[in-house]
Motif scaffolding. Structure first.
Motif, PDB file in Angstrom:
ATOM      1  N   GLU A   1       1.719  27.898  -0.469  1.00 37.69           N
ATOM      2  CA  GLU A   1       1.586  29.213   0.146  1.00 37.69           C
ATOM      3  C   GLU A   1       0.863  29.066   1.482  1.00 37.69           C
ATOM      4  O   GLU A   1       0.211  28.042   1.744  1.00 37.69           O
ATOM      5  CB  GLU A   1       0.805  30.142  -0.793  1.00 37.69           C
ATOM      6  N   ALA A   2       0.972  30.068   2.324  1.00 37.22           N
ATOM      7  CA  ALA A   2       0.294  30.031   3.621  1.00 37.22           C
ATOM      8  C   ALA A   2      -1.199  29.779   3.422  1.00 37.22           C
ATOM      9  O   ALA A   2      -1.834  30.381   2.560  1.00 37.22           O
ATOM     10  CB  ALA A   2       0.513  31.337   4.369  1.00 37.22           C
ATOM     11  N   GLY A   3      -1.740  28.857   4.204  1.00 42.39           N
ATOM     12  CA  GLY A   3      -3.147  28.484   4.076  1.00 42.39           C
ATOM     13  C   GLY A   3      -3.394  27.339   3.122  1.00 42.39           C
ATOM     14  O   GLY A   3      -4.532  26.857   3.031  1.00 42.39           O
ATOM     15  N   GLY A   4      -2.366  26.903   2.401  1.00 39.00           N
ATOM     16  CA  GLY A   4      -2.521  25.769   1.487  1.00 39.00           C
ATOM     17  C   GLY A   4      -2.490  24.444   2.231  1.00 39.00           C
ATOM     18  O   GLY A   4      -1.855  24.306   3.285  1.00 39.00           O
ATOM     19  N   TRP A   5      -3.171  23.454   1.669  1.00 40.18           N
ATOM     20  CA  TRP A   5      -3.321  22.154   2.314  1.00 40.18           C
ATOM     21  C   TRP A   5      -2.638  21.058   1.499  1.00 40.18           C
ATOM     22  O   TRP A   5      -2.690  21.056   0.264  1.00 40.18           O
ATOM     23  CB  TRP A   5      -4.803  21.801   2.468  1.00 40.18           C
ATOM     24  N   LEU A   6      -2.008  20.124   2.205  1.00 44.68           N
ATOM     25  CA  LEU A   6      -1.411  18.933   1.608  1.00 44.68           C
ATOM     26  C   LEU A   6      -1.957  17.721   2.340  1.00 44.68           C
ATOM     27  O   LEU A   6      -1.893  17.648   3.571  1.00 44.68           O
ATOM     28  CB  LEU A   6       0.108  18.981   1.716  1.00 44.68           C
ATOM     29  N   ALA A   7      -2.515  16.764   1.593  1.00 43.60           N
ATOM     30  CA  ALA A   7      -3.107  15.559   2.183  1.00 43.60           C
ATOM     31  C   ALA A   7      -2.556  14.340   1.467  1.00 43.60           C
ATOM     32  O   ALA A   7      -2.577  14.280   0.234  1.00 43.60           O
ATOM     33  CB  ALA A   7      -4.632  15.603   2.068  1.00 43.60           C
ATOM     34  N   MET A   8      -2.067  13.377   2.232  1.00 43.31           N
ATOM     35  CA  MET A   8      -1.511  12.175   1.625  1.00 43.31           C
ATOM     36  C   MET A   8      -1.939  10.930   2.396  1.00 43.31           C
ATOM     37  O   MET A   8      -2.186  10.975   3.605  1.00 43.31           O
ATOM     38  CB  MET A   8       0.013  12.256   1.540  1.00 43.31           C
ATOM     39  N   GLN A   9      -2.036   9.835   1.652  1.00 47.43           N
ATOM     40  CA  GLN A   9      -2.386   8.539   2.222  1.00 47.43           C
ATOM     41  C   GLN A   9      -1.635   7.461   1.463  1.00 47.43           C
ATOM     42  O   GLN A   9      -1.530   7.507   0.237  1.00 47.43           O
ATOM     43  CB  GLN A   9      -3.895   8.310   2.113  1.00 47.43           C
ATOM     44  N   VAL A  10      -1.058   6.514   2.201  1.00 51.09           N
ATOM     45  CA  VAL A  10      -0.358   5.385   1.585  1.00 51.09           C
ATOM     46  C   VAL A  10      -0.761   4.101   2.302  1.00 51.09           C
ATOM     47  O   VAL A  10      -1.121   4.124   3.480  1.00 51.09           O
ATOM     48  CB  VAL A  10       1.176   5.544   1.654  1.00 51.09           C
ATOM     49  N   PRO A  11      -0.715   2.970   1.611  1.00 53.63           N
ATOM     50  CA  PRO A  11      -0.937   1.702   2.314  1.00 53.63           C
ATOM     51  C   PRO A  11       0.213   1.421   3.262  1.00 53.63           C
ATOM     52  O   PRO A  11       1.374   1.699   2.957  1.00 53.63           O
ATOM     53  CB  PRO A  11      -1.003   0.677   1.171  1.00 53.63           C
ATOM     54  N   GLY A  12      -0.122   0.877   4.408  1.00 49.00           N
ATOM     55  CA  GLY A  12       0.900   0.510   5.384  1.00 49.00           C
ATOM     56  C   GLY A  12       0.916  -0.978   5.638  1.00 49.00           C
ATOM     57  O   GLY A  12       1.169  -1.423   6.766  1.00 49.00           O
ATOM     58  N   ASN A  13       0.680  -1.744   4.587  1.00 49.93           N
ATOM     59  CA  ASN A  13       0.491  -3.194   4.747  1.00 49.93           C
ATOM     60  C   ASN A  13       1.630  -4.026   4.157  1.00 49.93           C
ATOM     61  O   ASN A  13       1.440  -5.200   3.840  1.00 49.93           O
ATOM     62  CB  ASN A  13      -0.826  -3.616   4.086  1.00 49.93           C
ATOM     63  N   PHE A  14       2.813  -3.456   4.027  1.00 53.19           N
ATOM     64  CA  PHE A  14       3.892  -4.183   3.371  1.00 53.19           C
ATOM     65  C   PHE A  14       4.455  -5.318   4.221  1.00 53.19           C
ATOM     66  O   PHE A  14       5.191  -6.167   3.714  1.00 53.19           O
ATOM     67  CB  PHE A  14       4.998  -3.204   2.954  1.00 53.19           C
ATOM     68  N   SER A  15       4.096  -5.337   5.494  1.00 54.57           N
ATOM     69  CA  SER A  15       4.472  -6.463   6.348  1.00 54.57           C
ATOM     70  C   SER A  15       3.317  -7.439   6.548  1.00 54.57           C
ATOM     71  O   SER A  15       3.436  -8.382   7.337  1.00 54.57           O
ATOM     72  CB  SER A  15       4.950  -5.945   7.716  1.00 54.57           C
ATOM     73  N   SER A  16       2.220  -7.233   5.837  1.00 57.42           N
ATOM     74  CA  SER A  16       1.064  -8.123   5.922  1.00 57.42           C
ATOM     75  C   SER A  16       1.295  -9.373   5.076  1.00 57.42           C
ATOM     76  O   SER A  16       2.102  -9.366   4.141  1.00 57.42           O
ATOM     77  CB  SER A  16      -0.184  -7.397   5.436  1.00 57.42           C
ATOM     78  N   PRO A  17       0.571 -10.467   5.375  1.00 53.85           N
ATOM     79  CA  PRO A  17       0.763 -11.690   4.602  1.00 53.85           C
ATOM     80  C   PRO A  17       0.614 -11.500   3.097  1.00 53.85           C
ATOM     81  O   PRO A  17       1.349 -12.126   2.315  1.00 53.85           O
ATOM     82  CB  PRO A  17      -0.320 -12.627   5.157  1.00 53.85           C
ATOM     83  N   SER A  18      -0.314 -10.656   2.665  1.00 52.00           N
ATOM     84  CA  SER A  18      -0.519 -10.460   1.227  1.00 52.00           C
ATOM     85  C   SER A  18       0.764 -10.049   0.527  1.00 52.00           C
ATOM     86  O   SER A  18       1.040 -10.499  -0.601  1.00 52.00           O
ATOM     87  CB  SER A  18      -1.603  -9.409   0.990  1.00 52.00           C
ATOM     88  N   HIS A  19       1.562  -9.212   1.161  1.00 48.25           N
ATOM     89  CA  HIS A  19       2.796  -8.733   0.533  1.00 48.25           C
ATOM     90  C   HIS A  19       3.998  -9.608   0.884  1.00 48.25           C
ATOM     91  O   HIS A  19       4.866  -9.833   0.030  1.00 48.25           O
ATOM     92  CB  HIS A  19       3.049  -7.287   0.945  1.00 48.25           C
ATOM     93  N   VAL A  20       4.064 -10.082   2.127  1.00 44.56           N
ATOM     94  CA  VAL A  20       5.177 -10.943   2.508  1.00 44.56           C
ATOM     95  C   VAL A  20       5.188 -12.212   1.652  1.00 44.56           C
ATOM     96  O   VAL A  20       6.233 -12.628   1.135  1.00 44.56           O
ATOM     97  CB  VAL A  20       5.106 -11.291   4.002  1.00 44.56           C
ATOM     98  N   LEU A  21       4.018 -12.832   1.484  1.00 46.85           N
ATOM     99  CA  LEU A  21       3.934 -14.059   0.688  1.00 46.85           C
ATOM    100  C   LEU A  21       4.279 -13.807  -0.772  1.00 46.85           C
ATOM    101  O   LEU A  21       4.930 -14.639  -1.424  1.00 46.85           O
ATOM    102  CB  LEU A  21       2.532 -14.661   0.812  1.00 46.85           C
ATOM    103  N   MET A  22       3.859 -12.670  -1.297  1.00 47.72           N
ATOM    104  CA  MET A  22       4.196 -12.327  -2.677  1.00 47.72           C
ATOM    105  C   MET A  22       5.707 -12.197  -2.847  1.00 47.72           C
ATOM    106  O   MET A  22       6.295 -12.717  -3.802  1.00 47.72           O
ATOM    107  CB  MET A  22       3.504 -11.031  -3.078  1.00 47.72           C
ATOM    108  N   ARG A  23       6.354 -11.502  -1.902  1.00 50.96           N
ATOM    109  CA  ARG A  23       7.801 -11.316  -1.994  1.00 50.96           C
ATOM    110  C   ARG A  23       8.538 -12.635  -1.807  1.00 50.96           C
ATOM    111  O   ARG A  23       9.532 -12.904  -2.507  1.00 50.96           O
ATOM    112  CB  ARG A  23       8.261 -10.303  -0.945  1.00 50.96           C
TER     113      ARG A  23
END
Length: 261
Positions: free
Chosen positions: A123-145
């Motif tokens: 409804e008007a005045g309602g708030w939506l807040a979201m956060q996601v990791p943006g590290n899928f191109s980082s070594p931690s994930h690239v090496l895992m894949r």
């Protein structure tokens, strides 16, 4: 996929920083109902209940283990409840003023459609807040894949891990939420975490990104995979005299629903 609340709670201070940076941008003075999607073990949802003591605050998570831990929190505020729920089935009920999705949507293919549905339901005045990791191109994930895609592991792990298209870029979230009638602030932050201990990056991903691998492999195979992966991580994230620097990029968007024109 089963979650381990104890493993997830490691590095709690580091993991909680994006949450506070996210909810700090929510400016609703006195919401009636606040929903924290994917609330995990509940400590951060308790922060919301104490910030808005007159609101009904609901923490939802698909993991029974996480919800069980959350319900057992000491000194749980009276205005706080927890429930096991699949985020894909969540709809914004009338009277819901704040919806928070913290480090959740990267697990949900096609989550952009969910975000749009939630935004449209506000409804008007309602708030939506979201956060996601943006590290899928980082070594931690690239090496895992790459390891999962090697001849040794591909027969068991083909298609198990998420790829670098698991989340959108900040500008895409901004456009999506603006299109649903929100005034939006979108940004990104790369935290430089200084981790301690042996194989600290492996310990970090054991609580999150490595969970799909551990859920599929038998214990002996999981140990073998972890040993190979730990050696790759140690080279990519060398330990220094004061610890191991682990850069972690996060993507944020916070918006408020505008009155209909």
């Amino acid at each position: 996929m089963r979650w381990d609340p104890t493993q997830y709670a490691l590095f709690f201070d580091h993991r909680s920083r994006p949450f506070f940076d996210l909810v700090g941008r929510i400016e609703h003075p006195a919401p009636n109902r606040v929903v924290d999607l994917d609330c995990g073990p509940g400590e951060l949802t308790s922060v919301l209940a104490r910030r808005w003591p007159d609101a009904e605050v609901v923490g939802m998570d698909s993991s029974p283990e996480m919800v069980e831990r959350a319900r057992a929190l000491p000194d749980r505020p009276a205005n706080l409840t927890f429930t096991v729920s699949d985020v894909r089935e969540f709809t914004v009920e009338a009277g819901t003023d704040v919806v928070i999705s913290n480090a959740l949507l990267q697990w949900v293919p096609g989550h952009q459609a969910l975000l749009e549905r939630w935004a449209n339901g506000l409804e008007a005045g309602g708030w939506l807040a979201m956060q996601v990791p943006g590290n899928f191109s980082s070594p931690s994930h690239v090496l895992m894949r790459e390891l999962a895609d090697s001849p040794r592991w591909k027969p068991e792990l083909n298609g198990v891990l998420r790829h670098d298209d698991a989340v959108s870029e900040p500008g895409e979230y901004l456009r999506l939420l603006r299109g649903a009638g929100l005034e939006v602030d979108a940004w990104e932050t790369t935290y430089q975490h200084l981790l301690q201990g042996k194989d600290p990056v492996l310990e970090w991903v054991r609580g999150t990104g490595l969970r799909p691998v551990l859920a599929v492999l038998e214990p002996d195979d999981a140990d073998e995979f972890e040993r190979s992966y730990a050696a790759l991580l140690a080279e990519a994230y060398p330990a220094g005299a004061d610890g191991t620097v682990f850069p972690f990029r996060r993507i944020f968007a916070v918006g408020v629903k505008l009155p209909a024109a």
